[in-house]
Every structure is written in structure tokens, then in C-alpha cells.
Scaffold this motif. Structure first.
Motif, mmCIF file in Angstrom:
data_model
loop_
_atom_site.group_PDB
_atom_site.id
_atom_site.type_symbol
_atom_site.label_atom_id
_atom_site.label_comp_id
_atom_site.label_asym_id
_atom_site.label_seq_id
_atom_site.Cartn_x
_atom_site.Cartn_y
_atom_site.Cartn_z
ATOM 1 N N TYR A 159 0.828 -1.205 0.000
ATOM 2 C CA TYR A 159 0.000 0.000 0.000
ATOM 3 C C TYR A 159 0.862 1.255 0.000
ATOM 4 C CZ TYR A 159 -3.662 3.269 1.642
ATOM 5 O OH TYR A 159 -4.524 4.325 1.787
ATOM 6 N N SER A 160 1.690 1.411 1.027
ATOM 7 C CA SER A 160 2.412 2.672 1.193
ATOM 8 C C SER A 160 3.700 2.741 0.390
ATOM 9 C CB SER A 160 2.726 2.909 2.671
ATOM 10 O OG SER A 160 3.584 1.895 3.185
ATOM 11 N N GLN A 161 4.268 1.588 0.016
ATOM 12 C CA GLN A 161 5.540 1.574 -0.697
ATOM 13 C C GLN A 161 5.394 0.886 -2.055
ATOM 14 O OE1 GLN A 161 9.195 0.874 1.756
ATOM 15 N NE2 GLN A 161 7.739 0.171 3.317
ATOM 16 N N THR A 162 6.335 1.189 -2.955
ATOM 17 C CA THR A 162 6.294 0.641 -4.311
ATOM 18 C C THR A 162 7.632 -0.020 -4.619
ATOM 19 O OG1 THR A 162 4.868 2.509 -4.926
ATOM 20 C CG2 THR A 162 5.739 1.144 -6.720
ATOM 21 N N PRO A 163 7.796 -1.286 -4.276
ATOM 22 C CA PRO A 163 9.063 -1.962 -4.611
ATOM 23 C C PRO A 163 9.224 -2.075 -6.116
ATOM 24 C CG PRO A 163 7.457 -3.519 -3.761
ATOM 25 C CD PRO A 163 6.859 -2.174 -3.573
ATOM 26 N N PRO A 164 10.454 -2.200 -6.588
ATOM 27 C CA PRO A 164 10.676 -2.286 -8.036
ATOM 28 C C PRO A 164 10.255 -3.616 -8.642
ATOM 29 C CG PRO A 164 12.746 -2.549 -6.861
ATOM 30 C CD PRO A 164 11.728 -2.172 -5.832
ATOM 31 N N ASP A 165 10.141 -4.646 -7.806
ATOM 32 C CA ASP A 165 9.871 -5.985 -8.329
ATOM 33 C C ASP A 165 9.256 -6.810 -7.216
ATOM 34 O OD1 ASP A 165 9.884 -8.314 -9.866
ATOM 35 O OD2 ASP A 165 11.940 -8.808 -9.342
ATOM 36 N N ILE A 166 8.243 -7.601 -7.545
ATOM 37 C CA ILE A 166 7.598 -8.494 -6.584
ATOM 38 C C ILE A 166 7.470 -9.870 -7.230
ATOM 39 C CG2 ILE A 166 5.530 -8.969 -5.217
ATOM 40 C CD1 ILE A 166 4.988 -5.949 -5.213
ATOM 41 N N GLY A 167 7.840 -10.918 -6.495
ATOM 42 C CA GLY A 167 7.688 -12.239 -7.058
ATOM 43 C C GLY A 167 8.523 -13.281 -6.334
ATOM 44 N N PRO A 168 8.455 -14.534 -6.796
ATOM 45 C CA PRO A 168 7.611 -14.982 -7.902
ATOM 46 C C PRO A 168 6.131 -15.005 -7.532
ATOM 47 C CG PRO A 168 8.776 -16.838 -6.911
ATOM 48 C CD PRO A 168 9.305 -15.611 -6.252
ATOM 49 N N VAL A 169 5.298 -14.607 -8.493
ATOM 50 C CA VAL A 169 3.847 -14.539 -8.282
ATOM 51 C C VAL A 169 3.245 -15.886 -8.653
ATOM 52 C CG1 VAL A 169 1.698 -13.381 -8.946
ATOM 53 C CG2 VAL A 169 3.835 -12.064 -8.775
ATOM 54 N N ARG A 170 2.396 -16.394 -7.776
ATOM 55 C CA ARG A 170 1.772 -17.705 -8.003
ATOM 56 C C ARG A 170 0.255 -17.610 -7.896
ATOM 57 N NH1 ARG A 170 4.631 -22.394 -7.922
ATOM 58 N NH2 ARG A 170 2.705 -23.092 -8.920
ATOM 59 N N SER A 171 -0.386 -18.764 -7.892
ATOM 60 C CA SER A 171 -1.845 -18.825 -7.968
ATOM 61 C C SER A 171 -2.501 -18.581 -6.613
ATOM 62 C CB SER A 171 -2.275 -20.191 -8.523
ATOM 63 O OG SER A 171 -1.759 -21.236 -7.718
ATOM 64 N N ALA A 172 -3.751 -18.161 -6.679
ATOM 65 C CA ALA A 172 -4.524 -17.817 -5.485
ATOM 66 C C ALA A 172 -5.181 -19.057 -4.889
ATOM 67 C CB ALA A 172 -5.577 -16.770 -5.815
ATOM 68 N N ARG A 173 -5.618 -18.913 -3.649
ATOM 69 C CA ARG A 173 -6.352 -19.944 -2.932
ATOM 70 C C ARG A 173 -7.651 -19.339 -2.370
ATOM 71 N NH1 ARG A 173 -3.050 -22.328 -5.367
ATOM 72 N NH2 ARG A 173 -1.806 -24.145 -4.729
ATOM 73 N N LEU A 174 -8.444 -20.164 -1.715
ATOM 74 C CA LEU A 174 -9.725 -19.682 -1.196
ATOM 75 C C LEU A 174 -9.559 -18.559 -0.184
ATOM 76 C CD1 LEU A 174 -11.706 -23.039 -0.787
ATOM 77 C CD2 LEU A 174 -12.041 -21.270 -2.528
ATOM 78 N N ILE A 175 -8.440 -18.535 0.557
ATOM 79 C CA ILE A 175 -8.221 -17.464 1.528
ATOM 80 C C ILE A 175 -8.176 -16.103 0.834
ATOM 81 C CG2 ILE A 175 -5.705 -17.613 1.440
ATOM 82 C CD1 ILE A 175 -5.657 -17.017 4.428
ATOM 83 N N ASP A 176 -7.880 -16.105 -0.472
ATOM 84 C CA ASP A 176 -7.743 -14.848 -1.197
ATOM 85 C C ASP A 176 -9.075 -14.266 -1.646
ATOM 86 O OD1 ASP A 176 -4.824 -14.677 -1.126
ATOM 87 O OD2 ASP A 176 -4.935 -16.535 -2.271
#
Length: 410
Positions: A159-176
Motif C-alpha cells: 500500500y504505502s511503498q512501491t518496490p521495483p519488483d515483486i515475485g515470484p507470483v503464483r496462484s490464489a487460494r480460497l483465503i484470497d
């Protein structure tokens, strides 16, 4: 309906070895050398602290669990305590326009608070492909939870910060389906099982879901399995949310509470280990010099690959929730028979937790009475328990685990 399930690890009331119990029959190790949060990780392996990840074998037993969980008794929070000295934040008037409501911190770029939070799925398995992760040191909140096989995955709230890179991004689950609703966030994921995806898109967060074809996602080209190469540039994700006409400041129906003053009571908690079955051993070590907990996983410091810094948290919350197998969704068929189902983590209503802050542990009850409410915490008398100002890491634990947490005073 009753089902049988193999269980190795139960509710937080028997989960933690308290101060006296922890020090009896537990072999203590010297505290590892902490990596200061503003110091890059040394290049040589010899400078790394060594922690041997060990697991105590627990006999597997057959127990019966009701398919419909028994709800927790309702607690009504009625504050009666005297306000703490120092800075105390408990509502929108206290945060103003420059203070992050998810951390209590004054932000360097207040205009960031005018955008919608991002809930991004980040991989943690297998370690050789997922670690070190990118961007987690700049997340306001991180939730570590089990998937269907007790491996863990992260949902990180940015929310408050913007990192240059986030990952590795994977699939969602029911908690999401729950976490973005709590923090009024957009969900960024690589995808999901078709039925899980249908539930996510059919819910009230459906218009703010970002998948791998959206602006902001890219493949790294690394020499690893393809599913571990998806990363995200969060600046691009916020552009994608704007294109969906869903980028706006979050609207909270409950507020996190923060206080700088030490809380009364509590027991010392300098070292905390959390065992997710036999998959991974998480360790948090308190550093009195900066008042933060430092994270290890399986004997290695958890590092943000963006900056080489070890992950730290001002607050660590050991949160127990009911985990139920959803047998209406089959993830894997074997010879025409379903062999794998997703886990529904019931993070609504209330449950037991332990808050770690300032080197101490505090038993609390977590509350989430409405779908749009975020987690708040109360003590046994219903009084709000504030977090320390700063980021928070949630270790979400199944209610059927038995003694997965050890807390040592030094």
C-alpha cells in the motif's frame, strides 16, 4: 457429516509452550547473529548464521472432525482500560492523511495512500525456485498460510511503498477471497483452479482481480520451471487497476490500533519457532537494538532479493483459524477418484492468537465480525490490544496443529 483426517499437529490454547514450559526439556541454541535491516547480506556464505532446522516427530493419529466447525463464542469488545502513554492510534482522525492505517507509520509519499492496496500472491515453494523472494521487505502486511499440502504461500499487502519488483507470483487460494475484502485491496495472482477462480471472480472482489496477462506482470526468463518465472512491477499493477476503474483509496469498516508505549504484562519472547508440519520451519528472533523480529526459514535468513536485506517485522501475529477441506472442489483426480481438495481457511468471526511485539508475547482474540472488517485484537476483557507501529507478519496456523510453536524467553 463426520470425516476422518490424519493430524500431526490443535488450537492455540495448547499450541504454545509458555515461558515455563518452553524452558523445560528444550535444548536452546545461542542466538544467531542478526543481519541489520539496513545492511546488505554479506556475499560470503561463511558470514551467514547457521540454524539447524529440526522437527520433532509427532505420531500420526486418526481423529474425527466435524465437517461443520463449531463457532467460537462471541466476544463483544468493550474498552475499559486507561489509554496508554505515548502515541496511540485507533481511528481515522488519528491517522490523518499522511499516516498509513495498516502500519501506523508516516509515509514518505502521502499520495500513495490515495491508491488501492494490492494483495499479491507470492510463492514459497519449492525453496530452490521461490527463494529469495522479491519485494516482501516493503509489504505493509504479509500472511503466510498453508495450501492443500501444508506447503506455505504468502499473500502480501502492498500500500504505502512501491518496490521495483515483486515475485515470484503464483496462484490464489480460497483465503484470497477474504484478504482483499478485509483490506479493500485488489488481488494480483498468476491464476487459480477453475472453480476457485469462479468463486473469486463471482465475489465482491471480482472486479479488482489482476491476472498474468495484465499490465505490470512479466516473465523473468530465468532458467527455472515456467510457473516460477512470473513477477510483477507494482507500478504497472496500479495502472491496470486504474484501467479497471477500481483504483481509489481503501474504505475501512474497522481500524487497526497502534501504540508506541510498551504494553502492560506479557511474557518474554526472544525466539519463536513455527513448524508448518514437516514442510518448513520458520524462526523469528527479537533484536532489542531496533525493536524488531528477524525472520529465518529452514535455517537460512529470509532475504529480500531486491535489496539483500533480511526480512523483519515490528509485529508477528501467530493466528489460529479453522481450516476445512472443501470437498466440493476437486484439485486432482487419480484413476477417476478425487485425491486432493482445497483448504478453506475460515478467517471470519473470531479466534485465538498471540501477538509478539517489543520482545514479549500477548495472548489475544482476533476479531472480524463483518466481511469488510480487517483483523482487530482484544484481550480477555474485550479491551483493544494495539500493535507496535510498523509492518506486521501473520503466521496463519491450522486449528488442528498440535504444538507447532515454541517461544523462548532468551
Amino acid at each position: 457429516m463426520i470425516r476422518k483426517q490424519k493430524i500431526q499437529m490443535s488450537v492455540l490454547g495448547v499450541l504454545v509452550l509458555w515461558l515455563v514450559g518452553c524452558t523445560q526439556g528444550v535444548a536452546t541454541r545461542p542466538l544467531p547473529t542478526l543481519i541489520p535491516s539496513n545492511t546488505p547480506l554479506p556475499a560470503t556464505d561463511t558470514a551467514q548464521p547457521t540454524i539447524v532446522a529440526t522437527f520433532t516427530a509427532v505420531p500420526t493419529v486418526e481423529v474425527e472432525i466435524a465437517a461443520t466447525a463449531t463457532p467460537f463464542p462471541t466476544i463483544t469488545a468493550v474498552p475499559t482500560s486507561t489509554p496508554l502513554p505515548g502515541l496511540h492510534l485507533s481511528g481515522p482522525d488519528d491517522f490523518g492523511t499522511e499516516r498509513n492505517p495498516l502500519t501506523g507509520e508516516i509515509v514518505a509519499e502521502p499520495e500513495n495512500l490515495l491508491r488501492r492496496p494490492l494483495a499479491i500472491k507470492v510463492s514459497n515453494s519449492p525453496p530452490q525456485y521461490a527463494r529469495p523472494q522479491h519485494g516482501l521487505s516493503q509489504a505493509d502486511l504479509v500472511f503466510e498460510h498453508v495450501t492443500e499440502t501444508d506447503i506455505t504461500r504468502f499473500t502480501a499487502i502492498f500500500y504505502s511503498q512501491t518496490p521495483p519488483d515483486i515475485g515470484p507470483v503464483r496462484s490464489a487460494r480460497l483465503i484470497d477471497k477474504e484478504l482483499p475484502a478485509m483490506y479493500d485491496a485488489a488481488l494480483a495472482m498468476s491464476g487459480a483452479h477453475p472453480v476457485v477462480s469462479q468463486r473469486l471472480h463471482g465475489s465482491d472482489i471480482g472486479d479488482r482481480i489482476l491476472r498474468s496477462h495484465e499490465t505490470g506482470f512479466y516473465r523473468t526468463g530465468d532458467d527455472k520451471p515456467w510457473e516460477h518465472t512470473l513477477h510483477a512491477d507494482p507500478a504497472g499493477l496500479w495502472q491496470a487497476i486504474a484501467a479497471h476503474e477500481e483504483d481509489r483509496p481503501p474504505q475501512f469498516t474497522a481500524w487497526m490500533t497502534f501504540a508506541t508505549a510498551p504494553l502492560p504484562g506479557g511474557e518474554p519472547a526472544a525466539r519463536v519457532t513455527v513448524a508448518y508440519d514437516t514442510y518448513t520451519l520458520v524462526e523469528w528472533v527479537y533484536n532489542a537494538a531496533d525493536g524488531r523480529y528477524y525472520r529465518w526459514a529452514d535455517g537460512e535468513p529470509t532475504i529480500d532479493a531486491n535489496n539483500g536485506q533480511q526480512i523483519t517485522a515490528a509485529n508477528v501475529i501467530l493466528l489460529t483459524a479453522i481450516h476445512e477441506i472443501d470437498r466440493s472442489i476437486c484439485l486432482t483426480h487419480s484413476n477417476g477418484v478425487c485425491s486432493d481438495w482445497p483448504i478453506e481457511i475460515q478467517i471470519w468471526g473470531q479466534g485465538e492468537a498471540i501477538l509478539l511485539r517489543d520482545g514479549k508475547q500477548y495472548p489475544v482474540t482476533w476479531l472480524r465480525q463483518n466481511r469488510s472488517d480487517l483483523f482487530t485484537f482484544v484481550d480477555a476483557n474485550g479491551n483493544p490490544v494495539p500493535l507496535q507501529i510498523g509492518n506486521s507478519w501473520f503466521q496463519v496456523l491450522p486449528h488442528y496443529y498440535v504444538n507447532p510453536v515454541t517461544i523462548l524467553p532468551n
